[in-house]
Design a protein around this motif. Structure first.
Motif, PDB file in Angstrom:
ATOM      1  N   UNK A   1      49.744  60.858  85.187  1.00 19.94           N
ATOM      2  CA  UNK A   1      49.653  61.045  83.818  1.00 19.94           C
ATOM      3  C   UNK A   1      48.525  60.458  83.088  1.00 19.94           C
ATOM      4  N   UNK A   2      47.442  60.213  83.778  1.00 21.91           N
ATOM      5  CA  UNK A   2      46.398  59.534  83.337  1.00 21.91           C
ATOM      6  C   UNK A   2      46.494  58.058  83.068  1.00 21.91           C
ATOM      7  N   UNK A   3      47.741  57.564  83.176  1.00 25.34           N
ATOM      8  CA  UNK A   3      47.938  56.105  82.823  1.00 25.34           C
ATOM      9  C   UNK A   3      47.246  55.170  83.753  1.00 25.34           C
TER      10      UNK A   3
ATOM     11  N   UNK B   1      41.577  43.768  88.438  1.00 29.07           N
ATOM     12  CA  UNK B   1      42.756  43.475  88.844  1.00 29.07           C
ATOM     13  C   UNK B   1      43.867  43.249  87.786  1.00 29.07           C
ATOM     14  N   UNK B   2      43.328  42.897  86.533  1.00 28.41           N
ATOM     15  CA  UNK B   2      43.963  42.119  85.467  1.00 28.41           C
ATOM     16  C   UNK B   2      44.070  43.243  84.430  1.00 28.41           C
ATOM     17  N   UNK B   3      43.883  44.577  84.443  1.00 29.70           N
ATOM     18  CA  UNK B   3      43.503  45.488  83.500  1.00 29.70           C
ATOM     19  C   UNK B   3      45.005  46.588  83.713  1.00 29.70           C
ATOM     20  N   UNK B   4      45.624  46.849  82.452  1.00 27.71           N
ATOM     21  CA  UNK B   4      46.857  47.546  82.611  1.00 27.71           C
ATOM     22  C   UNK B   4      46.868  48.594  81.054  1.00 27.71           C
ATOM     23  N   UNK B   5      47.548  49.579  81.582  1.00 29.09           N
ATOM     24  CA  UNK B   5      47.829  50.300  80.235  1.00 29.09           C
ATOM     25  C   UNK B   5      49.314  50.321  79.991  1.00 29.09           C
TER      26      UNK B   5
ATOM     27  N   UNK C   1      31.493  32.649  84.366  1.00 30.11           N
ATOM     28  CA  UNK C   1      31.930  33.415  83.704  1.00 30.11           C
ATOM     29  C   UNK C   1      33.018  32.880  82.907  1.00 30.11           C
ATOM     30  N   UNK C   2      33.131  32.886  81.546  1.00 33.98           N
ATOM     31  CA  UNK C   2      34.355  32.570  80.838  1.00 33.98           C
ATOM     32  C   UNK C   2      35.642  33.001  81.400  1.00 33.98           C
ATOM     33  N   UNK C   3      36.600  31.849  81.649  1.00 35.82           N
ATOM     34  CA  UNK C   3      37.929  32.345  82.324  1.00 35.82           C
ATOM     35  C   UNK C   3      38.620  33.495  81.418  1.00 35.82           C
ATOM     36  N   UNK C   4      38.755  33.579  80.212  1.00 40.12           N
ATOM     37  CA  UNK C   4      39.377  34.638  79.431  1.00 40.12           C
ATOM     38  C   UNK C   4      38.914  35.866  79.667  1.00 40.12           C
ATOM     39  N   UNK C   5      37.650  36.037  80.360  1.00 37.11           N
ATOM     40  CA  UNK C   5      37.562  37.358  80.674  1.00 37.11           C
ATOM     41  C   UNK C   5      38.199  37.945  81.743  1.00 37.11           C
ATOM     42  N   UNK C   6      39.088  37.078  82.404  1.00 36.77           N
ATOM     43  CA  UNK C   6      39.881  37.439  83.643  1.00 36.77           C
ATOM     44  C   UNK C   6      41.326  37.526  83.149  1.00 36.77           C
ATOM     45  N   UNK C   7      41.528  37.394  81.951  1.00 34.87           N
ATOM     46  CA  UNK C   7      43.060  37.183  81.309  1.00 34.87           C
ATOM     47  C   UNK C   7      43.556  38.780  81.571  1.00 34.87           C
ATOM     48  N   UNK C   8      44.869  38.738  81.644  1.00 32.89           N
ATOM     49  CA  UNK C   8      45.446  40.163  81.756  1.00 32.89           C
ATOM     50  C   UNK C   8      45.304  40.760  80.311  1.00 32.89           C
ATOM     51  N   UNK C   9      44.830  42.042  80.582  1.00 31.93           N
ATOM     52  CA  UNK C   9      44.709  42.777  79.308  1.00 31.93           C
ATOM     53  C   UNK C   9      45.533  43.842  79.407  1.00 31.93           C
ATOM     54  N   UNK C  10      46.084  44.428  78.024  1.00 22.91           N
ATOM     55  CA  UNK C  10      47.116  45.579  78.247  1.00 22.91           C
ATOM     56  C   UNK C  10      46.426  46.720  77.181  1.00 22.91           C
TER      57      UNK C  10
ATOM     58  N   UNK D   1      30.556  42.992  78.387  1.00 22.53           N
ATOM     59  CA  UNK D   1      30.963  44.055  77.091  1.00 22.53           C
ATOM     60  C   UNK D   1      31.089  45.488  77.710  1.00 22.53           C
ATOM     61  N   UNK D   2      30.307  45.677  78.926  1.00 19.15           N
ATOM     62  CA  UNK D   2      30.454  47.030  79.641  1.00 19.15           C
ATOM     63  C   UNK D   2      31.565  47.287  80.213  1.00 19.15           C
ATOM     64  N   UNK D   3      32.356  46.141  80.808  1.00 21.58           N
ATOM     65  CA  UNK D   3      33.554  46.544  81.459  1.00 21.58           C
ATOM     66  C   UNK D   3      34.585  46.696  80.463  1.00 21.58           C
ATOM     67  N   UNK D   4      34.531  45.905  79.355  1.00 16.79           N
ATOM     68  CA  UNK D   4      35.650  46.248  78.249  1.00 16.79           C
ATOM     69  C   UNK D   4      35.200  47.687  77.548  1.00 16.79           C
ATOM     70  N   UNK D   5      34.045  48.071  77.397  1.00 16.28           N
ATOM     71  CA  UNK D   5      34.049  49.457  76.973  1.00 16.28           C
ATOM     72  C   UNK D   5      34.330  50.425  77.840  1.00 16.28           C
ATOM     73  N   UNK D   6      34.263  50.173  79.217  1.00 12.36           N
ATOM     74  CA  UNK D   6      34.564  51.229  80.176  1.00 12.36           C
ATOM     75  C   UNK D   6      36.249  51.244  80.357  1.00 12.36           C
ATOM     76  N   UNK D   7      36.761  50.191  80.302  1.00 13.95           N
ATOM     77  CA  UNK D   7      38.342  50.096  80.075  1.00 13.95           C
ATOM     78  C   UNK D   7      38.922  50.988  78.905  1.00 13.95           C
ATOM     79  N   UNK D   8      38.288  50.443  77.829  1.00 11.15           N
ATOM     80  CA  UNK D   8      38.659  51.277  76.710  1.00 11.15           C
ATOM     81  C   UNK D   8      38.534  52.798  76.730  1.00 11.15           C
ATOM     82  N   UNK D   9      37.530  53.263  77.140  1.00  8.62           N
ATOM     83  CA  UNK D   9      37.281  54.658  77.466  1.00  8.62           C
ATOM     84  C   UNK D   9      38.199  55.330  78.543  1.00  8.62           C
TER      85      UNK D   9
END
Length: 634
Positions: free
Chosen positions: A82-84, A18-22, A199-208, A166-174
């Motif tokens: 547009x894949x965003x 819910x916190x992942x953005x492009x 879970x460390x709270x920073x894992x759920x911080x908004x990421x762009x 790490x898996x979730x972060x790699x997934x979003x990167x791809x």
């Protein structure tokens, strides 16, 4: 100590998503805008409970009927955005998971992002085997989800809660990377889904996640500009990357300034509006005669955002001029280097703007411009003749159906198709009036994509008239998401073409000497072949039984009225059209496609087909001499 929050793995994953953005060009988009799901014992108490707990506001949910179709809907959504932005898809273990494979392949082939979350068997193996577990005699860690590895751009099995980070972060990167994107799979063992972790709270911080627009290398750009300036007959081949990059305005500016004509792939159609004087229409096996004739004589082919598939290159026979050279502008290096091209590894918009600046003051010869415009005008006459209605009381042909829809559709309408005989007719004849009007999934040409793909487009662009064009063969593959459209109140407009069989493959079968074998939907005849009467299958009744409003036009005149009524309809509607065999008004292929024919056969049709095949195959070229070739051998 870092602050933590105790959640199950599934709850943590949903909260993370819910916190992942492009972000591109300063505009942010939610990366995972919703989740599709069908629940079974492999995900109901994990991801299912987590989605319920998160709520619709945090993570919207859509209930699907077929796992493959859910992926198609997510892909349709992602393409229109547009894949965003895209959707996630959750399934149980076993057949629910393996049903994802076709959709995953479609996403990856078309370079479109989708997140797959299949359940997996217990990581802890409390019992062995479990229900629906695949037992491999040599590899205890293999599950049926491993079938998703070759069709995923990234795959991981989350065997411990902390492995999700790490898996979730790699997934979003791809997912967010234009050069890497496709299907991404995180396989989720059902016990790990329900296991708690701090879970460390920073894992759920908004990421762009920035979606970059890399510019071309200056040295390669200079070389490309010199090639264009030296060319007498350049041609741009516009691919889907132009749409993904929102580069249509940049393409039009380049073409207006230089006069270079444009031919489009299936994915690139609409890159120029159909009435632009430099638009030659589709290219390749399903292309227009205007585009293919210009392509045969082109001395420089500038591919923009295209993979140069066999349909585009006519299996290596289309670009026939001796010494023809290629420049490929593509964000993916592997695509940029195809056909021994000079590679411009860059975002399509950034690359086109840079190329236009490097070509300032240059224009193609006036004679060439006059030639391609004259060919374009002649082709427009072919289209007009094909769409001409004729007798209002006659049974419509498929070509006349497309013409009737062309007359009804507005600039904002979207036409979705994927397989059968319709892609060829549409690529040649459809007059695209906006960048996203023409939505053909032809990288994988997957029967069954159309209806769920159209649902995805509707979710991406509410209020847009969206048409799913399907033949009877495609409809029988996957009508299931009609129920979803009815449930969600999505006014998808299905145009169901009944031609009693696999019309496209039937025609191909005749051409390659297979004599139409097993391509018609007919009763068995006395000789055992499927050449009896048509099957009494009422697909319109089936659509009605699933909740659609159904219109049954029988003539050309009734068809026009039905399409207009369907366009105004605010609920799911099906226009069921029995079509006549194609007439002389339907233009055929103007370029070859390599479908091998038996070298040895006893039936005369196959022998003659082989003779034709050998003549055509002799024209196949391998493009090896690129602008980088060291001709002096030094």
């Amino acid at each position: 100590m870092r602050p933590t929050v105790r959640l199950t793995t599934a709850q943590a994953l949903v909260r993370f998503l819910t916190a992942q953005y492009t972000e591109r060009d300063g505009v942010r988009h939610r990366l995972i805008a919703a989740t599709w799901g069908i629940f079974g014992h492999g995900n109901v108490a994990g991801i299912g409970q987590a989605l319920l707990e998160a709520g619709e506001e945090a993570m919207p949910f859509h209930q699907g009927r077929n796992e493959q179709a859910m992926v198609h809907a997510a892909v349709g959504y992602a393409r229109h955005r547009n894949r965003l932005s895209t959707h996630a898809v959750t399934t149980s273990i076993g057949p629910g998971a393996t049903n994802l494979v076709t959709g995953a392949a479609l996403a990856t082939v078309n370079r479109l992002p989708v997140l797959l979350l299949p359940g997996d068997h217990f990581a802890t193996h409390p019992a062995d085997p479990l229900l629906q577990q695949l037992e491999h005699p040599l590899h205890g860690d293999v599950s049926v989800n491993d079938t998703l590895r070759p069709v995923s751009r990234y795959f991981d099995r989350i065997s411990r809660p902390e492995a999700l980070i790490p898996a979730a972060l790699h997934a979003m990167r791809v997912l967010a990377d234009p050069a890497e994107t496709g299907a991404v799979t995180l396989a989720l063992p059902q016990d790990v889904q329900a296991e708690a972790y701090d879970w460390p709270e920073e894992f759920f911080a908004r990421r762009v996640w920035p979606v970059r627009r890399p510019a071309p290398d200056p040295v390669q750009l200079d070389a490309a500009a010199r090639l264009v300036r030296a060319a007498a007959r350049p041609l741009i081949v516009a691919g889907g990357g132009i749409h993904h990059s929102e580069a249509e305005d940049a393409l039009r500016a380049l073409v207006d300034a230089t006069g270079i004509p444009v031919a489009c792939t299936q994915a690139g159609k609409g890159s120029l509006r159909h009435d632009h004087p430099a638009d030659l229409g589709g290219v390749g096996h399903t292309g227009t005669a205007a585009a293919d004739d210009i392509a045969r004589a082109a001395d420089l082919v500038i591919g923009v955002g295209t993979r140069h598939t066999d349909f585009t290159t006519a299996s290596g026979t289309l670009f026939a001029r001796p010494g023809v050279r290629f420049v490929n502008l593509n964000t993916t290096p592997a695509d940029a280097h195809k056909l021994a091209a000079l590679p411009l590894v860059a975002d399509a918009r950034a690359g086109l703007l840079a190329l236009a600046e490097a070509l300032r003051g240059h224009r193609v010869p006036a004679a060439y411009e006059a030639e391609y415009r004259e060919r374009r005008a002649r082709w427009e006459q072919v289209v007009e003749a094909a769409f001409r209605v004729g007798d209002d009381g006659a049974v419509p042909t498929q070509t006349q159906l497309i013409g009737a829809l062309d007359a009804v559709a507005g600039d904002e309408d979207v036409v979705v198709n994927a397989a059968g005989s319709l892609p060829g007719d549409l690529h040649r004849l459809w007059r695209a009036r906006s960048p996203r009007q023409y939505h053909l999934e032809y990288g994988y040409s997957c029967m069954g994509y159309e209806i769920p793909g159209a649902i995805g487009v509707l979710l991406a662009a509410p209020g847009t008239p969206v048409w799913a064009l399907v033949g009877d063969g495609t409809y029988l593959m996957m009508p299931t998401e009609i129920v979803t459209a009815v449930q969600e109140g999505l006014p998808v407009k299905v145009v169901l073409v009944q031609n009693h069989g696999y019309a496209s493959i039937g025609g191909l079968s005749e051409q390659v000497g297979a004599e139409g074998f097993a391509t018609a939907y007919r009763f068995r005849a006395a000789d055992g072949t499927y050449t009896g009467d048509p099957l009494p299958v009422d697909l319109a009744a089936n659509a009605a039984s699933l909740g659609m409003r159904v219109l049954r036009p029988r003539t050309v005149g009734e068809l026009r009225a039905a399409l207009a009524e369907a366009r105004a309809c605010d609920r799911p509607v099906c226009v069921y059209a029995e079509t006549a065999p194609p007439g002389p008004e339907a233009p055929g292929a103007s370029a070859w496609w390599d479908v091998p024919v038996p070298e040895v056969a006893s039936r005369e049709a196959a022998v003659r087909a082989r003779e034709r095949y050998e003549r055509q195959a002799a024209e196949v070229r391998r493009y090896l001499a690129g602008p980088w070739t060291d001709r002096d051998g030094g």
